[in-house]
Design a protein around this motif. Structure first.
Motif, PDB file in Angstrom:
ATOM      1  N   GLY A 185       0.789  -1.216   0.000  1.00 14.31           N
ATOM      2  CA  GLY A 185       0.000   0.000   0.000  1.00 14.31           C
ATOM      3  C   GLY A 185       0.820   1.263   0.000  1.00 14.31           C
ATOM      4  N   ASP A 186       0.248   2.305  -0.510  1.00 17.13           N
ATOM      5  CA  ASP A 186       0.823   3.640  -0.463  1.00 17.13           C
ATOM      6  C   ASP A 186      -0.240   4.492   0.215  1.00 17.13           C
ATOM      7  N   ALA A 187      -0.091   4.693   1.507  1.00 10.39           N
ATOM      8  CA  ALA A 187      -1.105   5.390   2.299  1.00 10.39           C
ATOM      9  C   ALA A 187      -1.366   6.794   1.768  1.00 10.39           C
ATOM     10  N   GLN A 188      -0.326   7.498   1.332  1.00  5.74           N
ATOM     11  CA  GLN A 188      -0.517   8.855   0.833  1.00  5.74           C
ATOM     12  C   GLN A 188      -1.281   8.835  -0.488  1.00  5.74           C
ATOM     13  N   LEU A 189      -1.061   7.821  -1.307  1.00  2.59           N
ATOM     14  CA  LEU A 189      -1.789   7.692  -2.565  1.00  2.59           C
ATOM     15  C   LEU A 189      -3.278   7.516  -2.291  1.00  2.59           C
ATOM     16  N   GLU A 190      -3.611   6.651  -1.366  1.00  5.40           N
ATOM     17  CA  GLU A 190      -5.023   6.432  -1.014  1.00  5.40           C
ATOM     18  C   GLU A 190      -5.641   7.681  -0.396  1.00  5.40           C
ATOM     19  N   ALA A 191      -4.887   8.360   0.455  1.00  2.86           N
ATOM     20  CA  ALA A 191      -5.383   9.599   1.061  1.00  2.86           C
ATOM     21  C   ALA A 191      -5.638  10.650  -0.016  1.00  2.86           C
ATOM     22  N   GLY A 192      -4.739  10.738  -0.990  1.00  2.00           N
ATOM     23  CA  GLY A 192      -4.901  11.698  -2.072  1.00  2.00           C
ATOM     24  C   GLY A 192      -6.102  11.400  -2.950  1.00  2.00           C
ATOM     25  N   ARG A 193      -6.354  10.117  -3.199  1.00  2.00           N
ATOM     26  CA  ARG A 193      -7.530   9.731  -3.988  1.00  2.00           C
ATOM     27  C   ARG A 193      -8.803  10.143  -3.251  1.00  2.00           C
ATOM     28  N   LYS A 194      -8.801   9.981  -1.937  1.00  2.00           N
ATOM     29  CA  LYS A 194      -9.960  10.365  -1.130  1.00  2.00           C
ATOM     30  C   LYS A 194     -10.180  11.882  -1.185  1.00  2.00           C
ATOM     31  N   VAL A 195      -9.091  12.652  -1.126  1.00  2.00           N
ATOM     32  CA  VAL A 195      -9.214  14.111  -1.250  1.00  2.00           C
ATOM     33  C   VAL A 195      -9.795  14.445  -2.622  1.00  2.00           C
ATOM     34  N   PHE A 196      -9.258  13.839  -3.663  1.00  2.00           N
ATOM     35  CA  PHE A 196      -9.695  14.104  -5.035  1.00  2.00           C
ATOM     36  C   PHE A 196     -11.177  13.800  -5.222  1.00  2.00           C
ATOM     37  N   MET A 197     -11.620  12.668  -4.682  1.00  2.00           N
ATOM     38  CA  MET A 197     -12.985  12.201  -4.911  1.00  2.00           C
ATOM     39  C   MET A 197     -14.010  12.727  -3.911  1.00  2.00           C
ATOM     40  N   GLU A 198     -13.595  12.952  -2.652  1.00  2.00           N
ATOM     41  CA  GLU A 198     -14.586  13.216  -1.613  1.00  2.00           C
ATOM     42  C   GLU A 198     -14.348  14.466  -0.767  1.00  2.00           C
ATOM     43  N   GLN A 199     -13.111  14.700  -0.369  1.00  2.00           N
ATOM     44  CA  GLN A 199     -12.870  15.711   0.659  1.00  2.00           C
ATOM     45  C   GLN A 199     -12.809  17.138   0.140  1.00  2.00           C
ATOM     46  N   ALA A 200     -12.276  17.333  -1.053  1.00  2.00           N
ATOM     47  CA  ALA A 200     -12.266  18.684  -1.623  1.00  2.00           C
ATOM     48  C   ALA A 200     -13.710  19.024  -1.985  1.00  2.00           C
ATOM     49  N   GLN A 201     -14.119  20.223  -1.654  1.00  2.00           N
ATOM     50  CA  GLN A 201     -15.476  20.655  -1.973  1.00  2.00           C
ATOM     51  C   GLN A 201     -15.434  21.965  -2.744  1.00  2.00           C
ATOM     52  N   PRO A 202     -15.811  21.983  -4.007  1.00  2.00           N
ATOM     53  CA  PRO A 202     -16.347  20.848  -4.762  1.00  2.00           C
ATOM     54  C   PRO A 202     -15.244  19.814  -5.046  1.00  2.00           C
ATOM     55  N   SER A 203     -15.686  18.601  -5.302  1.00  8.40           N
ATOM     56  CA  SER A 203     -14.771  17.503  -5.608  1.00  8.40           C
ATOM     57  C   SER A 203     -13.976  17.813  -6.870  1.00  8.40           C
ATOM     58  N   CYS A 204     -12.719  17.428  -6.876  1.00 11.91           N
ATOM     59  CA  CYS A 204     -11.868  17.616  -8.060  1.00 11.91           C
ATOM     60  C   CYS A 204     -12.464  16.896  -9.270  1.00 11.91           C
ATOM     61  N   ALA A 205     -13.125  15.763  -9.009  1.00 11.58           N
ATOM     62  CA  ALA A 205     -13.711  14.939 -10.072  1.00 11.58           C
ATOM     63  C   ALA A 205     -14.838  15.644 -10.808  1.00 11.58           C
ATOM     64  N   VAL A 206     -15.426  16.662 -10.216  1.00 12.46           N
ATOM     65  CA  VAL A 206     -16.495  17.403 -10.873  1.00 12.46           C
ATOM     66  C   VAL A 206     -15.959  18.126 -12.111  1.00 12.46           C
ATOM     67  N   CYS A 207     -14.731  18.626 -12.021  1.00 15.23           N
ATOM     68  CA  CYS A 207     -14.174  19.444 -13.097  1.00 15.23           C
ATOM     69  C   CYS A 207     -13.102  18.753 -13.937  1.00 15.23           C
ATOM     70  N   HIS A 208     -12.387  17.796 -13.355  1.00 15.70           N
ATOM     71  CA  HIS A 208     -11.237  17.200 -14.037  1.00 15.70           C
ATOM     72  C   HIS A 208     -11.473  15.766 -14.481  1.00 15.70           C
ATOM     73  N   THR A 209     -10.882  15.416 -15.609  1.00 19.82           N
ATOM     74  CA  THR A 209     -10.815  14.027 -16.036  1.00 19.82           C
ATOM     75  C   THR A 209      -9.560  13.414 -15.442  1.00 19.82           C
ATOM     76  N   LEU A 210      -9.724  12.249 -14.821  1.00 17.17           N
ATOM     77  CA  LEU A 210      -8.608  11.489 -14.271  1.00 17.17           C
ATOM     78  C   LEU A 210      -9.050  10.030 -14.272  1.00 17.17           C
ATOM     79  N   SER A 211      -8.484   9.249 -15.177  1.00 18.46           N
ATOM     80  CA  SER A 211      -8.954   7.878 -15.377  1.00 18.46           C
ATOM     81  C   SER A 211      -8.845   7.025 -14.123  1.00 18.46           C
TER      82      SER A 211
END
Length: 106
Positions: free
Chosen positions: A21-47
Motif C-alpha cells: 500500500g501507499d497510504a498517501q496515494l489512497e489519502a490523495g484519492r480520497k481528497v480528489f474524490m470526496e474531501q475537496a469541496q467541490p470535488s476535483c472529479a467534478v471538473c477534471h478528467t482522471l482515469s
C-alpha cells in the motif's frame, strides 16, 4: 519499516513494489474524490479516479508534477478556486502525490 515504505532502491529512488500500500496515494484519492469541496472529479478528467469532468484540464493528458498540483490546489488557477484554506497541508500534499503518481506513466 512499514508496508508503504517497502520498495526497491534504484538510482537513489524508492520505487514501491506492487501489492504494498501507499497510504498517501489512497489519502490523495480520497481528497480528489470526496474531501475537496467541490470535488476535483467534478471538473477534471482522471482515469484512475473514474472522473470525467470537462471544466478543468484533463489531468491524464496534462500529467502535472507534484509542485504544479500543490500550487494549483493551494492558490487556485484560472476558474479553479483555491483550496489552501479548506484543505490541510497534508491533504494538499496527498492529492498532489496522487495526481502526479497516477498520471506519470501516461
Amino acid at each position: 519499516m512499514t508496508n508503504d515504505r517497502i520498495g526497491i532502491l534504484v538510482a537513489g529512488l524508492l520505487i514501491p513494489l506492487p501489492g504494498f500500500g501507499d497510504a498517501q496515494l489512497e489519502a490523495g484519492r480520497k481528497v480528489f474524490m470526496e474531501q475537496a469541496q467541490p470535488s476535483c472529479a467534478v471538473c477534471h478528467t482522471l482515469s484512475d479516479a473514474g472522473a470525467t469532468g470537462v471544466v478543468g484540464p484533463n489531468l491524464d493528458e496534462l500529467a502535472p508534477s507534484v509542485e504544479q498540483v500543490q500550487r494549483a490546489v493551494t492558490s487556485g488557477v484560472g476558474i479553479m478556486p483555491p483550496f489552501g484554506e479548506s484543505l490541510s497541508e497534508d491533504q494538499i500534499a496527498a492529492v498532489a502525490h496522487y495526481v502526479s503518481t497516477v498520471t506519470a506513466a501516461k
